[in-house]
Motif scaffolding. Structure first.
Motif, PDB file in Angstrom:
ATOM      1  N   SER A 117       0.845  -1.191   0.000  1.00 34.15           N
ATOM      2  CA  SER A 117       0.000   0.000   0.000  1.00 34.15           C
ATOM      3  C   SER A 117       0.882   1.244   0.000  1.00 34.15           C
ATOM      4  CB  SER A 117      -0.901   0.015   1.238  1.00 34.15           C
ATOM      5  OG  SER A 117      -1.803  -1.050   1.175  1.00 34.15           O
ATOM      6  N   PHE A 118       0.488   2.219  -0.777  1.00 33.42           N
ATOM      7  CA  PHE A 118       1.239   3.471  -0.838  1.00 33.42           C
ATOM      8  C   PHE A 118       0.272   4.636  -0.640  1.00 33.42           C
ATOM      9  CE2 PHE A 118       3.842   0.565  -3.271  1.00 33.42           C
ATOM     10  CZ  PHE A 118       5.134   0.872  -2.870  1.00 33.42           C
ATOM     11  N   GLU A 119       0.751   5.667  -0.003  1.00 29.00           N
ATOM     12  CA  GLU A 119      -0.015   6.916   0.075  1.00 29.00           C
ATOM     13  C   GLU A 119       0.895   8.028  -0.436  1.00 29.00           C
ATOM     14  OE1 GLU A 119      -2.076   7.791   3.741  1.00 29.00           O
ATOM     15  OE2 GLU A 119      -2.304   5.649   4.174  1.00 29.00           O
ATOM     16  N   THR A 158       6.228   3.378   3.432  1.00 29.08           N
ATOM     17  CA  THR A 158       6.044   2.028   2.885  1.00 29.08           C
ATOM     18  C   THR A 158       7.410   1.372   2.774  1.00 29.08           C
ATOM     19  OG1 THR A 158       4.111   2.737   1.600  1.00 29.08           O
ATOM     20  CG2 THR A 158       5.150   0.657   0.970  1.00 29.08           C
ATOM     21  N   SER A 159       7.565   0.257   3.456  1.00 27.79           N
ATOM     22  CA  SER A 159       8.847  -0.436   3.405  1.00 27.79           C
ATOM     23  C   SER A 159       8.917  -1.318   2.169  1.00 27.79           C
ATOM     24  CB  SER A 159       9.057  -1.266   4.665  1.00 27.79           C
ATOM     25  OG  SER A 159       8.001  -2.198   4.795  1.00 27.79           O
ATOM     26  N   GLU A 160      10.128  -1.659   1.777  1.00 23.09           N
ATOM     27  CA  GLU A 160      10.317  -2.518   0.599  1.00 23.09           C
ATOM     28  C   GLU A 160       9.975  -3.955   0.989  1.00 23.09           C
ATOM     29  OE1 GLU A 160      14.022  -0.923   1.057  1.00 23.09           O
ATOM     30  OE2 GLU A 160      14.248  -0.168  -0.997  1.00 23.09           O
ATOM     31  N   SER A 161       9.135  -4.574   0.178  1.00 22.08           N
ATOM     32  CA  SER A 161       8.702  -5.932   0.503  1.00 22.08           C
ATOM     33  C   SER A 161       8.346  -6.676  -0.779  1.00 22.08           C
ATOM     34  CB  SER A 161       7.483  -5.871   1.437  1.00 22.08           C
ATOM     35  OG  SER A 161       6.949  -7.165   1.646  1.00 22.08           O
ATOM     36  N   GLY A 162       8.827  -7.893  -0.907  1.00 21.61           N
ATOM     37  CA  GLY A 162       8.467  -8.726  -2.051  1.00 21.61           C
ATOM     38  C   GLY A 162       8.715  -8.023  -3.365  1.00 21.61           C
ATOM     39  N   SER A 163       7.671  -7.910  -4.174  1.00 20.23           N
ATOM     40  CA  SER A 163       7.786  -7.267  -5.486  1.00 20.23           C
ATOM     41  C   SER A 163       7.124  -5.896  -5.491  1.00 20.23           C
ATOM     42  CB  SER A 163       7.136  -8.138  -6.566  1.00 20.23           C
ATOM     43  OG  SER A 163       7.833  -9.346  -6.698  1.00 20.23           O
ATOM     44  N   SER A 164       7.210  -5.207  -4.370  1.00 22.33           N
ATOM     45  CA  SER A 164       6.563  -3.894  -4.306  1.00 22.33           C
ATOM     46  C   SER A 164       7.264  -2.899  -5.229  1.00 22.33           C
ATOM     47  CB  SER A 164       6.549  -3.368  -2.871  1.00 22.33           C
ATOM     48  OG  SER A 164       7.858  -3.272  -2.360  1.00 22.33           O
ATOM     49  N   ASN A 165       6.486  -2.006  -5.805  1.00 22.75           N
ATOM     50  CA  ASN A 165       7.027  -0.974  -6.704  1.00 22.75           C
ATOM     51  C   ASN A 165       6.292   0.339  -6.503  1.00 22.75           C
ATOM     52  OD1 ASN A 165       6.677  -3.660  -8.701  1.00 22.75           O
ATOM     53  ND2 ASN A 165       8.718  -2.795  -8.626  1.00 22.75           N
ATOM     54  N   LEU A 166       7.016   1.418  -6.635  1.00 28.49           N
ATOM     55  CA  LEU A 166       6.414   2.739  -6.798  1.00 28.49           C
ATOM     56  C   LEU A 166       7.187   3.408  -7.918  1.00 28.49           C
ATOM     57  CD1 LEU A 166       4.270   4.759  -5.734  1.00 28.49           C
ATOM     58  CD2 LEU A 166       6.095   5.780  -4.366  1.00 28.49           C
ATOM     59  N   GLN A 167       6.457   3.830  -8.958  1.00 24.11           N
ATOM     60  CA  GLN A 167       7.127   4.325 -10.157  1.00 24.11           C
ATOM     61  C   GLN A 167       6.408   5.537 -10.731  1.00 24.11           C
ATOM     62  OE1 GLN A 167       6.019   0.787 -11.896  1.00 24.11           O
ATOM     63  NE2 GLN A 167       7.919  -0.321 -11.577  1.00 24.11           N
ATOM     64  N   LEU A 197      11.024   4.596  -7.947  1.00 21.76           N
ATOM     65  CA  LEU A 197      11.149   5.360  -6.706  1.00 21.76           C
ATOM     66  C   LEU A 197      11.199   4.437  -5.495  1.00 21.76           C
ATOM     67  CD1 LEU A 197       8.425   8.048  -7.561  1.00 21.76           C
ATOM     68  CD2 LEU A 197      10.844   8.016  -8.220  1.00 21.76           C
ATOM     69  N   HIS A 198      10.880   3.185  -5.716  1.00 21.48           N
ATOM     70  CA  HIS A 198      10.841   2.188  -4.643  1.00 21.48           C
ATOM     71  C   HIS A 198      10.754   0.831  -5.320  1.00 21.48           C
ATOM     72  CE1 HIS A 198       8.718   0.261  -0.987  1.00 21.48           C
ATOM     73  NE2 HIS A 198       8.492  -0.589  -1.963  1.00 21.48           N
ATOM     74  N   ALA A 199      11.515  -0.138  -4.824  1.00 23.53           N
ATOM     75  CA  ALA A 199      11.414  -1.487  -5.387  1.00 23.53           C
ATOM     76  C   ALA A 199      11.665  -2.499  -4.289  1.00 23.53           C
ATOM     77  CB  ALA A 199      12.417  -1.676  -6.528  1.00 23.53           C
ATOM     78  N   GLY A 200      10.777  -3.461  -4.179  1.00 21.61           N
ATOM     79  CA  GLY A 200      10.948  -4.518  -3.196  1.00 21.61           C
ATOM     80  C   GLY A 200      12.129  -5.406  -3.563  1.00 21.61           C
ATOM     81  N   PRO A 201      12.632  -6.183  -2.583  1.00 26.37           N
ATOM     82  CA  PRO A 201      13.841  -6.994  -2.819  1.00 26.37           C
ATOM     83  C   PRO A 201      13.694  -7.987  -3.965  1.00 26.37           C
ATOM     84  CG  PRO A 201      12.759  -7.567  -0.735  1.00 26.37           C
ATOM     85  CD  PRO A 201      12.117  -6.317  -1.217  1.00 26.37           C
ATOM     86  N   ASP A 202      12.477  -8.463  -4.201  1.00 21.24           N
ATOM     87  CA  ASP A 202      12.298  -9.427  -5.295  1.00 21.24           C
ATOM     88  C   ASP A 202      12.419  -8.773  -6.661  1.00 21.24           C
ATOM     89  OD1 ASP A 202      11.860 -11.216  -3.315  1.00 21.24           O
ATOM     90  OD2 ASP A 202       9.695 -11.438  -3.643  1.00 21.24           O
ATOM     91  N   THR A 220      19.751  -3.291  -7.001  1.00 20.13           N
ATOM     92  CA  THR A 220      19.968  -3.371  -5.548  1.00 20.13           C
ATOM     93  C   THR A 220      20.383  -2.028  -4.954  1.00 20.13           C
ATOM     94  OG1 THR A 220      22.191  -4.137  -6.059  1.00 20.13           O
ATOM     95  CG2 THR A 220      20.546  -5.816  -5.514  1.00 20.13           C
ATOM     96  N   ASN A 221      20.749  -1.083  -5.803  1.00 19.73           N
ATOM     97  CA  ASN A 221      21.135   0.248  -5.304  1.00 19.73           C
ATOM     98  C   ASN A 221      19.942   1.191  -5.170  1.00 19.73           C
ATOM     99  OD1 ASN A 221      23.893  -0.423  -5.267  1.00 19.73           O
ATOM    100  ND2 ASN A 221      24.033  -0.034  -7.478  1.00 19.73           N
ATOM    101  N   GLN A 222      18.748   0.707  -5.507  1.00 18.08           N
ATOM    102  CA  GLN A 222      17.556   1.555  -5.545  1.00 18.08           C
ATOM    103  C   GLN A 222      17.286   2.203  -4.181  1.00 18.08           C
ATOM    104  OE1 GLN A 222      15.082   2.282  -8.108  1.00 18.08           O
ATOM    105  NE2 GLN A 222      14.487   3.728  -6.515  1.00 18.08           N
ATOM    106  N   THR A 223      17.084   3.516  -4.202  1.00 15.87           N
ATOM    107  CA  THR A 223      16.674   4.249  -3.004  1.00 15.87           C
ATOM    108  C   THR A 223      15.180   4.077  -2.789  1.00 15.87           C
ATOM    109  OG1 THR A 223      18.405   5.901  -3.356  1.00 15.87           O
ATOM    110  CG2 THR A 223      16.525   6.572  -2.002  1.00 15.87           C
ATOM    111  N   ASN A 224      14.768   3.968  -1.539  1.00 13.37           N
ATOM    112  CA  ASN A 224      13.342   3.900  -1.219  1.00 13.37           C
ATOM    113  C   ASN A 224      12.851   5.296  -0.866  1.00 13.37           C
ATOM    114  OD1 ASN A 224      10.749   3.350  -0.454  1.00 13.37           O
ATOM    115  ND2 ASN A 224      11.298   2.338   1.471  1.00 13.37           N
TER     116      ASN A 224
END
Lengths: 422, 122
Positions: free
Chosen positions: A115-117, A144-153, A248-253, A278-282
């Motif tokens: 979930s993102f706000e 929103t923490s990075e989890s699974g295949s989460s994305n914000l783009q 803008l955000h990517a989960g570890p997967d 793996t260098n992606q900033t959250n």
């Protein structure tokens, strides 16, 4: 062995019309130069190009010039200057699961898994370097923490029939040069992904480039270059063809090793999935983190030319192929409808401002409308549309015989939307 | 809870609130519709409105125009016939007052489930 000749003038011998230089000339040269081959100069001043058929330069007046493609309308993206925002200038979103939201025209925020706000605003300030007056801002409203295949783009999808000149899937595939201005309070590494659509996952590919926000709250220009995809073709339809995705955000997967994701391995990731490194900033790790973009330009070639300002009416029309909004004023007559049958229904044709991408756009009438006479509330519903107009069904309370006309008036705040986004 | 409603002459459009779109694969809202139905079940879809006209609407659609009726009445008076009365009565008999009309909800068309099945299989 080196040698040196100091002379005032070099001129052709008697009976010879010109002086020929067989090798590279360096330093300052004056007079007429006739070159039958390719000459390279670092700086040229005071030269007439009359009669010269081909000039290769990297810059004119310190401005990068293109080395491929056309000289105008070079930007494959629409509204890269963030000037157009028909949907409004501020929109807050709370997402759960996968949801894409269009914000400023042609620009969409993709949120997935978590979930993102966030709030997207059209800011009335931009990078001074290009005289920009607008930018898009994504502000984080909840962590929103990075989890699974989460994305914000933050992304723009380009229609496939408009990128066929990239010649993807052939040995002549064109490279792409991406330039943009970015500002954020959150320094660190972000990833710009190009996602190419062929129509199937197995023949669609991605290329990745990292960029770094170095200084907080400061506009920075970033330039990235992508090689052409010689492996996978881009389908030639009215559907998605190429997407520019700012991660803008990517989960570890969804984090690929940077060493395998970037430069040397362009277009080797086969799928239509959204990935980063793996260098992606959250960006979403703290409330009120923000990032702004403006002057985003994706062009054919390897030269990052100056951001091209497209005249507003043209840019608006380009945007309206995918979305147009009609804002009505109070008591504005928006249509004359007629009862097609005896009953409470009536119909009218609603022409679009610009021809749409497909023959099946989505039509929405919001707000309150009146049928006159007798000034009763009516409901308007889009139906049987094509790419130039829609039939609008009018639903009234009062029943009339076939052929009866009724004017449709808008109340204050009413608006219509025609959407045909990718 | 119902999120979507089937709409349109050919029952090939979908309503979400006041937003209307067709069942074309190129439509982003339709893609979301199929995804939502696949994930949340067909219960979120309501069938189309089946509108049946009332006797007044049915009769009004068949009555001759005023001009024609005046013409009938004139000739009835001149010729001593009852054409106008018979014409009107025939329409009234055809659509009795027991036809009150109204709106009912029809079944969800088959294409919805077929599209969801295709989505799930892909």
């Amino acid at each position: 062995m080196t040698s040196k000749i100091i002379v005032n003038t070099i001129e052709a011998d008697a009976g010879i019309s010109s002086v020929t230089f067989n090798d590279t000339i360096s330093g300052n040269v004056t007079g007429n130069i006739n070159s039958s081959g390719t000459s390279t100069f670092n700086v040229i001043t005071g030269v007439s190009t009359i009669g010269v058929t081909t000039i290769h330069v990297t810059g004119i007046n310190n401005i990068n010039v293109p080395n491929a493609g056309s000289l105008s309308y070079r930007n494959l993206l629409i509204n890269g200057g963030m000037k157009i925002s028909q949907r409004g200038i501020t929109t807050s979103y709370t997402t759960s699961g996968s949801y894409d939201r269009y914000t400023l025209d042609r620009w969409e925020v993709g949120a997935r898994v978590q979930s993102f706000e966030y709030t997207v605003t059209q800011e009335f300030e931009g990078p001074v370097a290009i005289g920009s007056s607008h930018s898009a801002k994504i502000n984080i409203d909840a962590v929103t923490s990075e989890s699974g295949s989460s994305n914000l783009q933050f992304q723009q999808i380009i229609e496939s029939q408009f990128v066929q000149h990239l010649k993807y899937g052939t040995s002549s595939a064109e490279p792409l040069a991406l330039s943009f201005y970015v500002k954020s309070n959150k320094t660190g590494t972000y990833v710009a992904q190009l996602l190419q659509y062929s129509g199937t996952d197995s023949s669609s590919y991605s290329a990745f480039r990292e960029f770094t926000v170095d200084t907080t709250d400061t506009w920075e220009r970033k330039t990235l270059t992508y090689t052409g995809n010689t492996v996978g073709f881009i389908r030639n339809t009215i559907e998605a063809g190429l997407a520019l995705i700012f991660n803008l955000h990517a989960g570890p997967d969804d984090q690929l090793a940077a060493s395998t994701a970037t430069a040397a391995n362009d277009w080797t990731t086969s799928s239509t999935l959204w990935k980063s490194t793996t260098n992606q900033t959250n960006l979403a790790d703290t409330i009120n983190n923000y990032i702004q973009f403006s002057g985003v330009q994706l062009e054919v070639g390897t030269k990052h030319s100056e951001f091209e300002v497209v005249p507003y009416p043209i840019e608006l029309s380009l945007c309206q192929r995918y979305y147009e909004r009609h804002d009505f004023t109070a008591s504005q007559y928006i249509a004359s409808s007629i009862s097609h049958n005896t009953g409470t229904g009536a119909r009218f044709s609603f022409p679009f401002l610009t021809r749409k991408r497909s023959t099946d756009p989505t039509v929405t009438f919001s707000g309150t409308y009146l049928g006159y006479p007798p000034n009763e509330s009516v409901t308007l519903t889009g139906s049987n549309d094509n790419d130039t107009a829609a039939r609008i069904d009018v639903s009234r309370t009062t029943s009339y015989s076939a052929g009866t006309g009724v004017l449709i008036l808008a109340e204050s705040g009413a608006y219509a939307e025609v959407e045909d986004e990718l | 809870m119902t999120m979507y409603k089937i709409y349109g002459d050919n029952q090939n459009r979908i309503l979400k609130g006041n937003t209307s779109f067709s069942n074309a694969l190129t439509n982003k809202n339709y893609q979301q519709f199929i995804k939502d139905v696949a994930e949340q079940g067909i219960e979120i879809v309501e069938g189309p409105d089946i509108v049946e006209s009332s006797y007044t609407e049915l009769r009004a659609a068949e009555y001759p125009s005023r001009e024609e009726q005046f013409d009938m009445q004139f000739h009835d008076q001149v010729n001593g016939t009852t054409i106008w009365r018979d014409t009107i009565q025939a329409i009234k008999d055809k659509y009795p007052k027991t036809i009150t009309g109204g709106t009912t909800i029809g079944p969800i068309p088959d294409w919805v489930q077929e599209a969801v099945d295709a989505y799930n299989a892909s």
